[in-house]
Design an enzyme around this catalytic site. Structure first.
Site, mmCIF file in Angstrom:
data_model
loop_
_atom_site.group_PDB
_atom_site.id
_atom_site.type_symbol
_atom_site.label_atom_id
_atom_site.label_comp_id
_atom_site.label_asym_id
_atom_site.label_seq_id
_atom_site.Cartn_x
_atom_site.Cartn_y
_atom_site.Cartn_z
ATOM 1 N N HIS A 240 0.843 -1.209 0.000
ATOM 2 C CA HIS A 240 0.000 0.000 0.000
ATOM 3 C C HIS A 240 0.872 1.251 0.000
ATOM 4 O O HIS A 240 1.066 1.903 1.026
ATOM 5 C CB HIS A 240 -0.954 -0.023 1.198
ATOM 6 N N PHE B 132 2.728 4.508 -2.913
ATOM 7 C CA PHE B 132 2.361 5.404 -4.017
ATOM 8 C C PHE B 132 2.273 4.665 -5.350
ATOM 9 O O PHE B 132 1.424 4.989 -6.187
ATOM 10 C CB PHE B 132 3.369 6.555 -4.132
ATOM 11 N N ARG B 133 3.104 3.656 -5.566
ATOM 12 C CA ARG B 133 3.038 2.915 -6.830
ATOM 13 C C ARG B 133 1.688 2.198 -6.962
ATOM 14 O O ARG B 133 1.124 2.116 -8.048
ATOM 15 C CB ARG B 133 4.198 1.915 -6.938
ATOM 16 N N ASP C 143 -9.035 -1.232 -7.734
ATOM 17 C CA ASP C 143 -8.256 -1.394 -6.503
ATOM 18 C C ASP C 143 -7.603 -2.771 -6.419
ATOM 19 O O ASP C 143 -6.506 -2.915 -5.873
ATOM 20 C CB ASP C 143 -9.171 -1.160 -5.296
ATOM 21 N N TYR D 107 1.370 -8.783 4.454
ATOM 22 C CA TYR D 107 0.568 -9.705 5.269
ATOM 23 C C TYR D 107 1.422 -10.348 6.362
ATOM 24 O O TYR D 107 1.006 -10.451 7.522
ATOM 25 C CB TYR D 107 -0.022 -10.809 4.392
ATOM 26 N N ALA E 217 -2.792 -18.407 -2.065
ATOM 27 C CA ALA E 217 -3.241 -17.039 -1.794
ATOM 28 C C ALA E 217 -4.071 -16.489 -2.947
ATOM 29 O O ALA E 217 -5.023 -15.733 -2.741
ATOM 30 C CB ALA E 217 -2.038 -16.132 -1.543
ATOM 31 N N GLN E 218 -3.731 -16.877 -4.179
ATOM 32 C CA GLN E 218 -4.337 -16.251 -5.352
ATOM 33 C C GLN E 218 -5.535 -17.001 -5.930
ATOM 34 O O GLN E 218 -6.464 -16.367 -6.433
ATOM 35 C CB GLN E 218 -3.272 -16.073 -6.443
#
Length: 424
Positions: free
Chosen positions: A160, A162-163, A310, A332, A360-361
């Site tokens: 989380h 700026f990129r 997002d 995480y 996770a994905q």
């Protein structure tokens, strides 16, 4: 001549002196062996670190070479990069064919290749290109100052940061272009979509709402455990707008500003994943008979659009998307490590001892991303090839990786059982 045994040649007194010497000799040899082993390990680590440095330097050289190649193209000789990213007073015939600006409109855009100042220039260009600067009389200097202030108010978190802010905003820009949203939305709606995307994670601390609430942090107490992070992002956004030098809405009358403020807050609050089911269900009820003249329908669509942007990393090519998974898992794991230390509950999908990249994905892509993007596809069929198909391919790839991981784990178990049997 009588031969005396060795034991008779050495008196008990000699033994008492000899034993410590022998003991020390053995200790010295053990120490030498240990030092040698440690030196070997250290040399190996130095060698590995050296290889990493070489790889990093190689990547930097590759990026430098890429930039030089781009600048060598005729278009870049015709128009400087700074001019391309800050639209001139009169339209330039060279702008539409610029490779960078065309790439910026696509979901495949690779933000890893660009420095923060370049991303800021790209964001500035988006506001100009969409006509927002002209239509709302936004002072170009104020726009620059606002974007710089936005950059400074994102923390250096693994994910989380700026990129991430840039990627979400660039995906929103891409969807506006791909879905021709300016033909369906008002310019105020487009301004709200872009601005909410820019501001949506301002001052994110790197620890999610669950942690904030369980740890009873200042943010959780302030916002009564109701979307503490998203409320904080909104508050920081409008603290920035309260500074005259950064207020891109200074030309708006109070009523228009109130509309912008409420619209931006609504969209940022919609990014709380705890509300995912509620928002998507509401959109599903409207999508088959969607009415662009109904304000409630438009607001719901805007909420779904910012949600899509997002969490859109898996829409991008694998080489762009996968590093983001590593960044997210790093964040995480930082949280779960702290939760263990503080005796707080730990979510299994954040525990470094339980989660892998494929596990996770797979669930997230299958049960969150694909259903949401396929619902949006009912309104905008053109996103299937550019966004939905890449998600399906990403799901398939991670499922294959999981099968490989499972097979390797089974093989290890089998080998361990075989070794155990041999020992018996």
């Amino acid at each position: 001549m009588q031969i005396l045994s060795f034991s008779l040649l050495i008196s008990p007194l000699s033994f008492s002196h000899l034993c410590p010497s022998v003991h020390r000799a053995f200790k010295i040899n053990e120490l030498k062996t240990e030092v040698t082993n440690r030196l070997a390990m250290l040399e190996k680590r130095v060698e590995l670190e050296g290889m990493k440095v070489v790889e990093i330097e190689k990547c930097r050289n590759d990026i430098k070479k890429l930039r030089e190649e781009m600048l060598a193209q005729p278009i870049f000789h015709t128009v400087p990069l700074s001019t391309l990213l800050s639209p001139p007073c009169t339209p330039s015939p060279c702008l539409p064919c610029c490779p960078l600006l065309e790439a910026l409109r696509l979901p495949t855009f690779d933000a890893w290749q660009w420095e923060p100042n370049e991303m800021l220039s790209c964001l500035e260009h988006m506001y100009h290109d969409l006509g927002l600067v002209k239509d709302f009389s936004i002072n170009p200097i104020t726009l620059k100052r606002w974007l710089l202030c936005i950059h400074d108010n994102y923390r250096n978190n693994p994910f989380h940061n700026f990129r991430h802010c840039f990627c979400v905003t660039q995906m929103m820009y891409s969807m506006i272009c791909l879905c021709s949203l300016q033909e369906k939305f008002t310019q105020v709606d487009v301004l709200i979509l872009m601005t909410a995307a820019v501001c949506h994670d301002l001052d994110h601390p790197g620890f999610n709402n669950t942690y904030q609430i369980n740890a009873r942090t200042e943010l959780a107490v302030r916002y009564n455990d109701i979307s503490p992070l998203e409320n904080h992002h909104c508050a920081v956004a409008f603290q920035i707008f309260s500074q005259p030098d950064c207020n891109i809405f200074s030309s708006f009358d109070p009523e228009a500003f109130k509309q912008i403020r409420q619209g931006t807050i609504t969209l940022i609050l919609a990014t709380d994943m705890a509300r995912h089911g509620e928002i998507l269900d509401s959109f599903k009820q409207k999508v088959d008979n969607f009415d662009y003249t109904d304000e409630e329908h438009i607001t719901c669509l805007k909420m779904v659009l910012i949600k899509c942007c997002d969490i859109s990393n898996e829409v991008r090519p694998m080489e762009v998307a996968e590093p983001w998974v590593d960044c997210l898992l790093e964040e995480y794991f930082m949280q779960s490590d702290r939760e263990k230390t503080e005796g707080l509950p730990v979510a299994p999908f954040m525990d470094r001892e339980k989660v892998t990249k494929p596990t996770a994905q797979i669930g997230f892509i299958k049960f969150v991303l694909i259903p949401m993007f396929e619902t949006v596809m009912k309104l905008f069929p053109q996103i299937e090839e550019a966004m939905v198909q890449p998600l399906r391919e990403s799901r398939d790839r991670y499922e294959e990786l999981k099968q490989i991981d499972d097979a390797m784990n089974e093989k290890k178990k089998s080998e361990n059982l075989t070794m155990g049997g041999k020992k018996k």
